[in-house]
Design an enzyme around this catalytic site. Structure first.
Site, mmCIF file in Angstrom:
data_model
loop_
_atom_site.group_PDB
_atom_site.id
_atom_site.type_symbol
_atom_site.label_atom_id
_atom_site.label_comp_id
_atom_site.label_asym_id
_atom_site.label_seq_id
_atom_site.Cartn_x
_atom_site.Cartn_y
_atom_site.Cartn_z
ATOM 1 N N ASP A 180 0.892 -1.152 0.000
ATOM 2 C CA ASP A 180 0.000 0.000 0.000
ATOM 3 C C ASP A 180 0.929 1.200 0.000
ATOM 4 O O ASP A 180 1.528 1.521 1.028
ATOM 5 C CB ASP A 180 -0.903 -0.010 1.236
ATOM 6 C CG ASP A 180 -1.892 1.145 1.241
ATOM 7 O OD1 ASP A 180 -1.603 2.182 0.608
ATOM 8 O OD2 ASP A 180 -2.948 1.036 1.881
ATOM 9 N N HIS A 181 1.067 1.854 -1.165
ATOM 10 C CA HIS A 181 2.122 2.870 -1.265
ATOM 11 C C HIS A 181 1.891 4.047 -0.315
ATOM 12 O O HIS A 181 2.828 4.771 0.012
ATOM 13 C CB HIS A 181 2.285 3.353 -2.710
ATOM 14 C CG HIS A 181 1.144 4.171 -3.228
ATOM 15 N ND1 HIS A 181 0.065 3.606 -3.874
ATOM 16 C CD2 HIS A 181 0.900 5.497 -3.193
ATOM 17 C CE1 HIS A 181 -0.777 4.551 -4.217
ATOM 18 N NE2 HIS A 181 -0.297 5.713 -3.818
ATOM 19 N N HIS A 243 -6.101 2.413 1.353
ATOM 20 C CA HIS A 243 -5.396 3.614 1.809
ATOM 21 C C HIS A 243 -6.074 4.284 2.997
ATOM 22 O O HIS A 243 -5.434 4.598 4.010
ATOM 23 C CB HIS A 243 -5.285 4.636 0.674
ATOM 24 C CG HIS A 243 -4.660 4.106 -0.572
ATOM 25 N ND1 HIS A 243 -3.634 3.195 -0.560
ATOM 26 C CD2 HIS A 243 -4.916 4.361 -1.881
ATOM 27 C CE1 HIS A 243 -3.280 2.915 -1.811
ATOM 28 N NE2 HIS A 243 -4.052 3.605 -2.612
#
Length: 500
Positions: A180-181, A243
């Site tokens: 999950d950047h 996110h």
């Protein structure tokens, strides 16, 4: 791996001719190399269907780095570590050829059998690739083996369970790195430091002192060429399930016993378990969906979502979500956490606002003055930093208070060296630090929460779409969601107050 020891590994990137590899992975690997965080004992195999020679692939990598980074010296040495394999993900013979190539590079670079398999491609191939890696011997190594997977991890809880079952045939849970950047962003990681390293915040981080929390992630872009994907996903699955809920978990978790991967994940899971479940009519009370219409962005007219490429003219897909989350535990009982995310909004911003409760008695009532609440704002993108909004005396003789802000920003010299999210996450993966990757328990709990909302929305035609104009901050129903609790959305741009 010992502290300060540079990681050694063979990195196999499936989907090496795709956009993610070009824009993020190659430049991030180069930055690690330039900063001396990679030893000379590393190699990368780019894997894709397209037939390319090693020289052509290395030229592509070089162009990718030069496009992303102005100061790109030592490129020849860097790209010499890159090799290419034309591959069919469903063909066992293709995996055997890849295995032979991997073993040669392992010997040539003394990689000790350490392998990272990065799946930067369509998620429908994740399970197939993992099963082949096991069946065709690529995971039979003396060193470590790690699988890195991009989102989405499934389309709902059932598909996520099926995918996890496939992958677990080849890799154990501690070998699976679900990216999950957002968790790689500097200021998201800073949430833990702000909370647990500052005595002025952690004692106040509860329902006695905080009135509400707001998490906003707004985009100015539309769906662009991602219409086909977005029709299946929507903002709820694309942003909230991963996110947004990850940021909420970091904000609301209890202090871990120690700052280790397992302890931090354990506390995040407890938050997700404590979220008040929503079903049926309750969804309408707590969540709002929106879809953008036509509008003006930067002086140009932009189309409505239903006019975008590969989008149904009567689409029921949401491009905007606002919701109220309630964490039913001792720390957060009664404190609403509001989230909102959407496309074609007025500004690009990811920001967290913690609003503290008003003081019990306004001593400035004689001046008929309304005091602003104290706010702690964590800026995640496009700027990075922290702002604390306080009340202080105006200069002069009158005892009047005025809002002021204390600001810290990752700009200038320090900001130039802030690691890009993928750079940080790739390095963590190579070192075996899974703290900022998503555990299966988190994935499962997030899907179980989101699926209930999806079920209601997919079975109810939204007659009001489109319900917000491009270039605005979303539908009026999102404002009403807060108004009924006595709150309002804080603007994503800075408040107009004096700076200390």
């Amino acid at each position: 791996m010992k502290l300060n020891e540079k990681p050694t590994a063979l990195i196999m990137i499936f989907g090496a001719t795709g956009d993610l590899a070009k824009r993020k992975l190659f430049p991030s690997l180069y930055r690690l190399y330039k900063k001396g965080k990679l030893s000379e004992r590393f190699a990368v195999i780019g894997i894709a269907r397209r037939p390319l020679s090693n020289d052509e692939f290395q030229a592509n990598v070089k162009n990718s780095v030069e496009s992303a980074i102005k100061d790109s010296g030592e490129l020849e040495d860097f790209v010499s570590h890159f090799y290419y394999h034309s591959h069919d993900v469903t063909d066992a013979s293709s995996y055997l050829a890849l295995k032979s190539m991997a073993e040669e590079l392992d010997t040539h670079y003394s990689l000790e059998g350490n392998r990272i398999f990065y799946l930067a491609m369509a998620p429908e191939f994740f399970g197939t690739i993992a099963e082949h890696l096991k069946a065709d011997g690529l995971t039979d190594v003396d060193g470590f083996k790690r699988l890195v997977i991009e989102k989405p991890f499934g389309h709902d809880l059932e598909s996520a369970k099926q995918l996890n079952k496939q992958i677990r045939k080849a890799f154990s849970e501690n070998e699976i790195y679900r990216i999950d950047h957002y968790l790689g962003k500097e200021m998201v990681q800073n949430i833990e430091v702000i909370r647990f390293a500052n005595a002025i915040f952690e004692p106040l981080w509860n329902n006695r002192y905080i009135s509400n929390i707001q998490v906003t992630s707004s985009e100015v872009l539309g769906v662009e060429e991602r219409g086909r994907y977005y029709e299946k996903s929507g903002a709820l699955r694309d942003m909230v399930q991963n996110h947004m809920l990850q940021m909420v978990a970091l904000l609301a978790m209890e202090p871990p016993i120690r700052l280790t991967t397992d302890e931090i994940r354990s506390e995040k899971v407890k938050v997700l378990r404590a979220m008040r479940p929503l079903e049926g009519e309750r969804v309408k009370e707590y969540f709002v969906r929106g879809q953008y219409g036509k509008g003006s962005m930067s002086g140009k007219q932009v189309p409505a979502y239903r006019e975008e490429q590969m989008v149904d003219e009567q689409s029921n897909t949401e491009t905007y979500v606002a919701g109220k989350l309630m964490i039913d535990n001792f720390r957060w009982a009664g404190v609403p956490i509001y989230i909102r995310t959407g496309k074609r909004m007025a500004a690009k911003s990811t920001k967290i606002v913690i609003q503290f409760k008003d003081i019990p008695m306004n001593l400035y009532y004689q001046t008929e003055q309304t005091l602003n609440p104290n706010l702690l704002v964590i800026h995640i993108q496009p700027e990075e930093g922290i702002t604390l909004y306080l009340n202080a005396q105006k200069s002069g003789q009158n005892m009047e208070a005025t809002p002021v802000k204390l600001n810290f920003a990752n700009k200038g010299i320090d900001g130039m060296n802030t690691p890009e999210a993928y750079e940080r996450l790739l390095y963590d993966c190579m070192r075996g630090d899974a703290t900022n990757f998503t555990h299966w328990d988190e994935v499962a709990l997030s899907w179980s929460f989101v699926d209930k909302i999806s079920d209601v929305w997919e079975n109810t035609k939204e007659e009001g779409f489109p319900n917000y104009e491009s270039g605005t901050m979303g539908p009026k129903e999102a404002d009403q969601l807060l108004e009924k609790d006595g709150f309002f959305w804080w603007p994503v741009t800075d408040l107009d107050v004096e700076e200390c």
